[in-house]
Design a protein around this motif. Sequence first.
Motif, PDB file in Angstrom:
ATOM      1  N   SER A   1       4.180  30.103  86.972  1.00  0.00           N
ATOM      2  CA  SER A   1       5.513  30.338  87.532  1.00  0.00           C
ATOM      3  C   SER A   1       6.171  29.057  88.028  1.00  0.00           C
ATOM      4  O   SER A   1       7.399  29.009  88.193  1.00  0.00           O
ATOM      5  CB  SER A   1       5.433  31.363  88.667  1.00  0.00           C
ATOM      6  OG  SER A   1       4.565  30.916  89.695  1.00  0.00           O
ATOM      7  N   GLY A   2       5.380  28.001  88.252  1.00  0.00           N
ATOM      8  CA  GLY A   2       5.942  26.738  88.720  1.00  0.00           C
ATOM      9  C   GLY A   2       6.465  25.845  87.617  1.00  0.00           C
ATOM     10  O   GLY A   2       6.983  24.751  87.888  1.00  0.00           O
ATOM     11  N   ARG A   3       6.335  26.287  86.347  1.00  0.00           N
ATOM     12  CA  ARG A   3       6.813  25.483  85.221  1.00  0.00           C
ATOM     13  C   ARG A   3       8.026  26.158  84.571  1.00  0.00           C
ATOM     14  O   ARG A   3       8.197  27.382  84.701  1.00  0.00           O
ATOM     15  CB  ARG A   3       5.681  25.282  84.202  1.00  0.00           C
ATOM     16  CG  ARG A   3       4.469  24.561  84.795  1.00  0.00           C
ATOM     17  CD  ARG A   3       3.618  23.920  83.721  1.00  0.00           C
ATOM     18  NE  ARG A   3       2.951  24.865  82.846  1.00  0.00           N
ATOM     19  CZ  ARG A   3       1.679  25.270  82.983  1.00  0.00           C
ATOM     20  NH1 ARG A   3       0.940  24.842  84.010  1.00  0.00           N
ATOM     21  NH2 ARG A   3       1.145  26.102  82.130  1.00  0.00           N
ATOM     22  N   PRO A   4       8.857  25.394  83.863  1.00  0.00           N
ATOM     23  CA  PRO A   4      10.160  25.911  83.404  1.00  0.00           C
ATOM     24  C   PRO A   4      10.069  27.166  82.529  1.00  0.00           C
ATOM     25  O   PRO A   4      10.761  28.143  82.747  1.00  0.00           O
ATOM     26  CB  PRO A   4      10.766  24.726  82.638  1.00  0.00           C
ATOM     27  CG  PRO A   4      10.073  23.523  83.177  1.00  0.00           C
ATOM     28  CD  PRO A   4       8.690  23.971  83.540  1.00  0.00           C
ATOM     29  N   GLY A   5       9.210  27.100  81.468  1.00  0.00           N
ATOM     30  CA  GLY A   5       9.115  28.256  80.586  1.00  0.00           C
ATOM     31  C   GLY A   5      10.293  28.345  79.629  1.00  0.00           C
ATOM     32  O   GLY A   5      11.021  27.372  79.430  1.00  0.00           O
ATOM     33  N   PRO A   6      10.504  29.523  79.026  1.00  0.00           N
ATOM     34  CA  PRO A   6       9.875  30.814  79.301  1.00  0.00           C
ATOM     35  C   PRO A   6       8.402  30.858  78.899  1.00  0.00           C
ATOM     36  O   PRO A   6       7.949  30.065  78.070  1.00  0.00           O
ATOM     37  CB  PRO A   6      10.699  31.793  78.468  1.00  0.00           C
ATOM     38  CG  PRO A   6      11.222  30.962  77.330  1.00  0.00           C
ATOM     39  CD  PRO A   6      11.484  29.612  77.920  1.00  0.00           C
ATOM     40  N   HIS A   7       7.696  31.843  79.496  1.00  0.00           N
ATOM     41  CA  HIS A   7       6.255  31.950  79.317  1.00  0.00           C
ATOM     42  C   HIS A   7       5.902  33.250  78.601  1.00  0.00           C
ATOM     43  O   HIS A   7       6.365  34.328  78.982  1.00  0.00           O
ATOM     44  CB  HIS A   7       5.552  31.880  80.671  1.00  0.00           C
ATOM     45  CG  HIS A   7       5.771  30.594  81.386  1.00  0.00           C
ATOM     46  ND1 HIS A   7       5.051  29.453  81.108  1.00  0.00           N
ATOM     47  CD2 HIS A   7       6.652  30.241  82.360  1.00  0.00           C
ATOM     48  CE1 HIS A   7       5.467  28.460  81.880  1.00  0.00           C
ATOM     49  NE2 HIS A   7       6.440  28.906  82.654  1.00  0.00           N
ATOM     50  N   PHE A   8       5.051  33.107  77.585  1.00  0.00           N
ATOM     51  CA  PHE A   8       4.597  34.242  76.802  1.00  0.00           C
ATOM     52  C   PHE A   8       3.074  34.332  76.927  1.00  0.00           C
ATOM     53  O   PHE A   8       2.369  33.345  76.717  1.00  0.00           O
ATOM     54  CB  PHE A   8       5.010  34.078  75.340  1.00  0.00           C
ATOM     55  CG  PHE A   8       6.493  33.889  75.187  1.00  0.00           C
ATOM     56  CD1 PHE A   8       7.323  34.978  75.095  1.00  0.00           C
ATOM     57  CD2 PHE A   8       7.055  32.618  75.177  1.00  0.00           C
ATOM     58  CE1 PHE A   8       8.700  34.821  74.976  1.00  0.00           C
ATOM     59  CE2 PHE A   8       8.426  32.435  75.066  1.00  0.00           C
ATOM     60  CZ  PHE A   8       9.249  33.546  74.974  1.00  0.00           C
ATOM     61  N   VAL A   9       2.581  35.510  77.274  1.00  0.00           N
ATOM     62  CA  VAL A   9       1.160  35.689  77.582  1.00  0.00           C
ATOM     63  C   VAL A   9       0.540  36.666  76.596  1.00  0.00           C
ATOM     64  O   VAL A   9       1.131  37.710  76.268  1.00  0.00           O
ATOM     65  CB  VAL A   9       0.983  36.192  79.034  1.00  0.00           C
ATOM     66  CG1 VAL A   9      -0.467  36.608  79.291  1.00  0.00           C
ATOM     67  CG2 VAL A   9       1.414  35.112  80.025  1.00  0.00           C
ATOM     68  N   PHE A  10      -0.650  36.314  76.133  1.00  0.00           N
ATOM     69  CA  PHE A  10      -1.447  37.186  75.256  1.00  0.00           C
ATOM     70  C   PHE A  10      -2.820  37.329  75.895  1.00  0.00           C
ATOM     71  O   PHE A  10      -3.470  36.337  76.219  1.00  0.00           O
ATOM     72  CB  PHE A  10      -1.568  36.559  73.867  1.00  0.00           C
ATOM     73  CG  PHE A  10      -2.379  37.364  72.888  1.00  0.00           C
ATOM     74  CD1 PHE A  10      -1.855  38.499  72.288  1.00  0.00           C
ATOM     75  CD2 PHE A  10      -3.672  36.987  72.556  1.00  0.00           C
ATOM     76  CE1 PHE A  10      -2.601  39.238  71.382  1.00  0.00           C
ATOM     77  CE2 PHE A  10      -4.425  37.707  71.652  1.00  0.00           C
ATOM     78  CZ  PHE A  10      -3.882  38.851  71.061  1.00  0.00           C
TER      79      PHE A  10
END
Length: 408
Positions: A222-231
């Motif tokens: 959550s502290g990084r820009p992203g967007p973040h995709f999780v598998f």
Amino acid sequence: MGEILFLAHRIPFPPNRGDKIRAHHLLHKLACMAPVHVGCFAENDEDRAGEGALCAIAASYKIVNRNKPLVLAGAEAVLSGKPVSLTAFHSAQLESWVRETIATRNIATIVIFSGQMGQYIPDDFDGRVVIDLCDVDSAKFESYAEAGERVWLNSREGRLLAAEEARLCRRADTTILISDNEAELFRSRLPASQGAGVTVLGNGIDADFFNPSRVQPDVQISGRPGPHFVFTGQMDYRPNEQAALWVLDQLLPAIRSSYPDAEFHIVGRNPTAKLLARSKQDGLTIHGEVPDVRPFIAAADCVVAPLLIARGVQNKVLEAMAMARPVLVTPEAATGIAATDDAHWMICVADAQIMTARMQTLLGRPQAKSAMGEAARQFVVDFHAWDAMLAPLETMVGIAAQENRNAA
């Protein structure tokens, strides 16, 4: 009243992967009906550490260490004409314990979890037999062969497993599959006269545990820009590895062309050598085994399950939905979950450009993204709670629940 013999290919503790989660909840439900005697395998120290929890719920139990080398299981399979899936889980110790338990206890019903354990049903047992195949394993191996993977070996395994599944169906009073699609597939592979005892018992979810209000998002993500995709998933399971590699080869580059800071997170135990070899790829973080998967799901802008080969209901998908995350799934990963596209989740064929476009639409509409997550959670709460899923089990087993027996 009679007692129950429950045989599972893995100890149902800790419930930290799809098959063990289902077996765990089945066992707890059975224990409400009658004394349960449990025979199962342990593969590692984590499994063996679950013995205390098993002891607390089982009237008796037998845990066999499964350390047979695959080469030996393969040799036994060739010599015996059996599938490797059976010889890998054959144990004279467990066979002896099953016979002793049936001889010394009033076993009215044998419940089998996973087809590998059907080999332990004695021919002369005259009580009820319930077999939870979960999914059609033989079809999985056939699909591997059709994809060109170890064609001779997987073709043989698929053919022999199909014969074993049909034999188990003839032997059982009830044969359980995890979804309507799997049940229909299984019936289509049987003579018309054999399909009557085939039924569906879906997967559930513990929505109290998988609740976004109970955890904080992982701070590193959550502290990084992203967007973040999780598998998420057991990453040495071939369909999971295949899906993750497809994301790395196709989807991640397409997403990063529009979102240069996009990151793909692989969360799950035993990432394979092929995955670890990609660990320096831009935008990829392989987290491996984590003590709690929920913070990683909570930190995701979107949870992805782009499985190309899938059997049964995907726990990873239900968990992400319960955590109120938008979820992007392929049709294969959507099996057995009657959610609505664009309302509870997004269903998309495994095409990187199409998936990227769907994600762009979602990410560009924060309110719609939040609404989809909330709708996904409500769907799981309403339709996939374990109590609701397992309610038919009592009738299948044929033994009154403990509270009813005590009242009588």
